[in-house]
Scaffold this motif. Structure first.
Motif, PDB file in Angstrom:
ATOM      1  N   GLU A  42       0.806  -1.221   0.000  1.00  0.00           N
ATOM      2  CA  GLU A  42       0.000   0.000   0.000  1.00  0.00           C
ATOM      3  C   GLU A  42       0.849   1.287   0.000  1.00  0.00           C
ATOM      4  OE1 GLU A  42      -2.804   1.144  -0.551  1.00  0.00           O
ATOM      5  OE2 GLU A  42      -3.297   2.795   0.780  1.00  0.00           O
ATOM      6  N   HIS A  45       2.503   1.753  -3.320  1.00  0.00           N
ATOM      7  CA  HIS A  45       1.527   2.168  -4.335  1.00  0.00           C
ATOM      8  C   HIS A  45       1.165   3.637  -4.167  1.00  0.00           C
ATOM      9  CE1 HIS A  45      -0.003  -2.336  -4.499  1.00  0.00           C
ATOM     10  NE2 HIS A  45       1.244  -2.203  -4.909  1.00  0.00           N
ATOM     11  N   GLU A  46       0.908   4.031  -2.927  1.00  0.00           N
ATOM     12  CA  GLU A  46       0.506   5.425  -2.675  1.00  0.00           C
ATOM     13  C   GLU A  46       1.663   6.386  -2.958  1.00  0.00           C
ATOM     14  OE1 GLU A  46      -2.441   6.564  -2.119  1.00  0.00           O
ATOM     15  OE2 GLU A  46      -3.628   4.986  -1.158  1.00  0.00           O
ATOM     16  N   SER A 174       1.419   2.133 -14.424  1.00  0.00           N
ATOM     17  CA  SER A 174       1.436   2.257 -12.953  1.00  0.00           C
ATOM     18  C   SER A 174       0.217   1.610 -12.320  1.00  0.00           C
ATOM     19  CB  SER A 174       1.479   3.733 -12.559  1.00  0.00           C
ATOM     20  OG  SER A 174       0.356   4.414 -13.125  1.00  0.00           O
ATOM     21  N   HIS A 175      -0.901   1.592 -13.036  1.00  0.00           N
ATOM     22  CA  HIS A 175      -2.109   0.993 -12.472  1.00  0.00           C
ATOM     23  C   HIS A 175      -2.023  -0.533 -12.419  1.00  0.00           C
ATOM     24  CE1 HIS A 175      -4.916   4.767 -13.010  1.00  0.00           C
ATOM     25  NE2 HIS A 175      -3.941   4.953 -12.143  1.00  0.00           N
ATOM     26  N   ALA A 178      -1.560  -1.167  -8.234  1.00  0.00           N
ATOM     27  CA  ALA A 178      -2.433  -0.117  -7.733  1.00  0.00           C
ATOM     28  C   ALA A 178      -3.797  -0.646  -7.317  1.00  0.00           C
ATOM     29  CB  ALA A 178      -2.614   0.948  -8.821  1.00  0.00           C
ATOM     30  N   ALA A 179      -4.391   0.092  -6.405  1.00  0.00           N
ATOM     31  CA  ALA A 179      -5.742  -0.208  -5.944  1.00  0.00           C
ATOM     32  C   ALA A 179      -6.439   1.103  -5.630  1.00  0.00           C
ATOM     33  CB  ALA A 179      -5.696  -1.088  -4.697  1.00  0.00           C
ATOM     34  N   ASP A 181      -9.032   3.169  -3.089  1.00  0.00           N
ATOM     35  CA  ASP A 181      -9.624   3.210  -1.738  1.00  0.00           C
ATOM     36  C   ASP A 181     -10.894   4.037  -1.702  1.00  0.00           C
ATOM     37  OD1 ASP A 181      -7.425   1.763  -0.685  1.00  0.00           O
ATOM     38  OD2 ASP A 181      -6.243   3.610  -0.647  1.00  0.00           O
ATOM     39  N   HIS A 182     -11.027   4.979  -2.634  1.00  0.00           N
ATOM     40  CA  HIS A 182     -12.081   5.992  -2.513  1.00  0.00           C
ATOM     41  C   HIS A 182     -13.074   6.039  -3.668  1.00  0.00           C
ATOM     42  CE1 HIS A 182     -10.002   7.565   1.001  1.00  0.00           C
ATOM     43  NE2 HIS A 182      -8.885   7.351   0.329  1.00  0.00           N
TER      44      HIS A 182
HETATM   45  C1  HEM Z   1      -5.598   9.548 -16.680  1.00  0.00           C
HETATM   46  C2  HEM Z   1      -4.812   9.699 -15.668  1.00  0.00           C
HETATM   47  C3  HEM Z   1      -5.095   9.083 -14.318  1.00  0.00           C
HETATM   48  C4  HEM Z   1      -6.266   8.985 -13.636  1.00  0.00           C
HETATM   49  C5  HEM Z   1      -7.623   9.498 -14.034  1.00  0.00           C
HETATM   50  C6  HEM Z   1      -5.975   8.249 -12.416  1.00  0.00           C
HETATM   51  C7  HEM Z   1      -6.897   7.949 -11.438  1.00  0.00           C
HETATM   52  C8  HEM Z   1      -6.650   7.181 -10.310  1.00  0.00           C
HETATM   53  C9  HEM Z   1      -7.623   6.864  -9.301  1.00  0.00           C
HETATM   54  C10 HEM Z   1      -9.064   7.353  -9.276  1.00  0.00           C
HETATM   55  C11 HEM Z   1      -7.013   6.070  -8.388  1.00  0.00           C
HETATM   56  C12 HEM Z   1      -7.648   5.477  -7.128  1.00  0.00           C
HETATM   57  C13 HEM Z   1      -7.439   6.380  -5.942  1.00  0.00           C
HETATM   58  C14 HEM Z   1      -8.184   5.841  -4.733  1.00  0.00           C
HETATM   59  O1  HEM Z   1      -9.418   5.762  -4.790  1.00  0.00           O
HETATM   60  O2  HEM Z   1      -7.536   5.463  -3.738  1.00  0.00           O
HETATM   61  C15 HEM Z   1      -5.663   5.883  -8.816  1.00  0.00           C
HETATM   62  C16 HEM Z   1      -4.715   5.139  -8.149  1.00  0.00           C
HETATM   63  C17 HEM Z   1      -3.391   5.084  -8.514  1.00  0.00           C
HETATM   64  N1  HEM Z   1      -2.767   5.775  -9.526  1.00  0.00           N
HETATM   65 FE1  HEM Z   1      -3.711   6.769 -10.999  1.00  0.00          FE
HETATM   66  N2  HEM Z   1      -4.646   7.915 -12.394  1.00  0.00           N
HETATM   67  C18 HEM Z   1      -4.074   8.417 -13.527  1.00  0.00           C
HETATM   68  C19 HEM Z   1      -2.735   8.353 -13.853  1.00  0.00           C
HETATM   69  C20 HEM Z   1      -1.744   7.859 -13.046  1.00  0.00           C
HETATM   70  C21 HEM Z   1      -0.338   7.990 -13.318  1.00  0.00           C
HETATM   71  C22 HEM Z   1       0.267   8.743 -14.490  1.00  0.00           C
HETATM   72  C23 HEM Z   1       0.311   7.357 -12.332  1.00  0.00           C
HETATM   73  C24 HEM Z   1       1.801   7.254 -12.306  1.00  0.00           C
HETATM   74  C25 HEM Z   1       2.578   7.361 -11.359  1.00  0.00           C
HETATM   75  C26 HEM Z   1      -0.695   6.805 -11.430  1.00  0.00           C
HETATM   76  C27 HEM Z   1      -0.464   6.010 -10.332  1.00  0.00           C
HETATM   77  C28 HEM Z   1      -1.443   5.475  -9.510  1.00  0.00           C
HETATM   78  C29 HEM Z   1      -1.185   4.502  -8.468  1.00  0.00           C
HETATM   79  C30 HEM Z   1       0.144   3.829  -8.165  1.00  0.00           C
HETATM   80  C31 HEM Z   1      -2.411   4.262  -7.827  1.00  0.00           C
HETATM   81  C32 HEM Z   1      -2.697   3.308  -6.679  1.00  0.00           C
HETATM   82  C33 HEM Z   1      -2.583   3.901  -5.308  1.00  0.00           C
HETATM   83  C34 HEM Z   1      -2.847   2.828  -4.249  1.00  0.00           C
HETATM   84  O3  HEM Z   1      -2.930   1.644  -4.593  1.00  0.00           O
HETATM   85  O4  HEM Z   1      -2.929   3.170  -3.078  1.00  0.00           O
HETATM   86  N3  HEM Z   1      -1.929   7.140 -11.907  1.00  0.00           N
HETATM   87  N4  HEM Z   1      -5.462   6.583  -9.993  1.00  0.00           N
END
Ligand code: HEM
Ligand code: CA
Ligand code: CA
Ligand code: MN
Length: 337
Positions: A42, A45-46, A174-175, A178-179, A181-182
């Motif tokens: 976590e 990822h964050e 990156s996704h 990833a997960a 939470d919200h």
């Molecule tokens: C179109 C562009 C993007 C959108 C709309 C987007 C949207 C999101 C959303 C809604 C979440 C979930 C947040 C939550 O509810 O906890 C998320 C998680 C995440 N995003 Fe993106 N994201 C985008 C691009 C990126 C990019 C460029 C990175 C690169 C570093 C990234 C890395 C992550 C990671 C690692 C998570 C997971 C966090 C976790 O597991 O705690 N995202 N993203």
């Protein structure tokens, strides 16, 4: 080639540049005390998400970017809708910034790269050192939302750093680790693919499958149906996988982790220095650990096959993959979310 290395004052380490020596203690501290001994979990990822949310907060005038503003101006930026949940990792990182002699902009990108190195299959990211403290908070509406259109997402990435549609797709690798939470707050820790601890290509496979269910409640903004119990799909990922500008690039990563590694590394190198003058920075990439390798192949989740693919790339057929054996399974949440 022979690279000259300098001895660090700690008497243990050597570095390619003496300015990098202070980072060894930071690295050891965060691996032990932020990333739970070196996990792709976590906090990792964050921390990776935070590299993006700090950097993309940049206006077309070039002010802001990867400057640590999301930490220093936390009270402003974490209230932006797109930054929901980011306050937790900001609060977790703050004590490390205070303890070590490092700017928040450097810390965010360093922590992101070190944490990511704990994920099997990850490329070893570049790390340039030398971001000055931030001057101001980022403007609102600079971080893309999962309910934004493809038009608006691609335009925002052009505006922020002249990223091509191909680079946007690469960044969404990156996704794979990833997960959310919200997005659906009733099921925190719900991953975007079936392997949230591995930087593999399942994310690109599974986002192309027909959506059939909501893993929790329906009707959440920015969420569309996913193909698997326990897995969540963002509307933005779904649309980027199916848009004529991005679909073939999306499919090109299926079962191609080496391409994910090369393209993600290159795009992250751009993202990590948005708004910075790289001529004033020192290359400390040798501080980033070599990630564990990944040698698996992409598969269809049990019970699914090529017939469940929503083919969107018009010019190349979807790669042939085998199906995981056994009955359909559910994806487990990421602990600690
Ligand atoms: C179109 C562009 C993007 C959108 C709309 C987007 C949207 C999101 C959303 C809604 C979440 C979930 C947040 C939550 O509810 O906890 C998320 C998680 C995440 N995003 Fe993106 N994201 C985008 C691009 C990126 C990019 C460029 C990175 C690169 C570093 C990234 C890395 C992550 C990671 C690692 C998570 C997971 C966090 C976790 O597991 O705690 N995202 N993203
Ligand atoms: Ca920033
Ligand atoms: Ca994965
Ligand atoms: Mn999380």
């Amino acid at each position: 080639a022979i690279t000259r290395r300098v001895a660090c004052p700690d008497g243990v380490n050597t570095a390619t540049n003496a300015a990098c020596c202070s980072l060894f203690a930071v690295r050891d501290d965060i691996q032990q005390n932020l990333f739970d001994g070196g996990e792709c979990g976590e906090e990792t990822h964050e921390s990776l998400r935070l590299t993006f949310h700090d950097a993309i907060g940049i206006g077309s005038n070039g002010g802001g970017g990867a400057d640590g503003s999301i930490i220093v101006f936390e009270s402003i930026e974490t209230n932006f809708h797109a930054n929901i949940g980011v306050d937790e990792i900001v609060d977790a990182q703050k004590p490390f910034v205070a303890k070590h002699n490092i700017t928040p902009g450097d810390f965010i990108q360093f922590a992101g790269a070190v944490g990511f190195s704990n994920c099997p299959g990850a490329p070893r990211l570049e790390f340039l050192f030398g971001r000055p403290p931030p001057i101001a908070a980022a403007p609102d509406l600079t971080v893309p939302e999962p309910f934004d259109t493809v038009d608006s997402i691609l335009a925002r990435f052009v505006d922020a750093g002249n990223f091509s549609p191909q680079e946007v797709v690469a960044l969404l690798s990156s996704h794979s680790v990833a997960a959310a939470d919200h997005v659906d707050p009733t099921i925190p820790g719900t991953p975007f693919d079936s392997t949230p601890f591995v930087f593999d290509s399942q994310f690109f496979v599974e986002t192309q499958l027909r959506g059939t269910l909501f893993p929790g409640t329906g009707g959440n903004q920015g969420e569309v149906e996913s193909p698997l119990q326990g897995e969540i799909r963002l509307q933005s990922d779904s649309e980027l996988a199916r848009d004529s500008r991005t679909a073939c690039e999306w499919q090109s990563f299926v079962n191609n982790v080496p391409k994910m590694q090369i393209d993600f590394k290159a795009a992250m190198a751009k993202l990590a220095v948005l708004g910075q003058n790289v001529n004033n920075m020192v290359d400390c990439s040798d501080l980033i650990p070599e990630p564990p390798t990944f040698s698996g192949t992409a598969t269809f989740p049990a019970g699914l096959n090529n017939g469940d693919i929503e083919q969107a790339c018009a010019t190349t057929p979807f790669p042939t993959l085998s199906t995981d054996p056994g009955p359909a399974t559910s994806v487990a949440p990421v602990p600690g979310s």
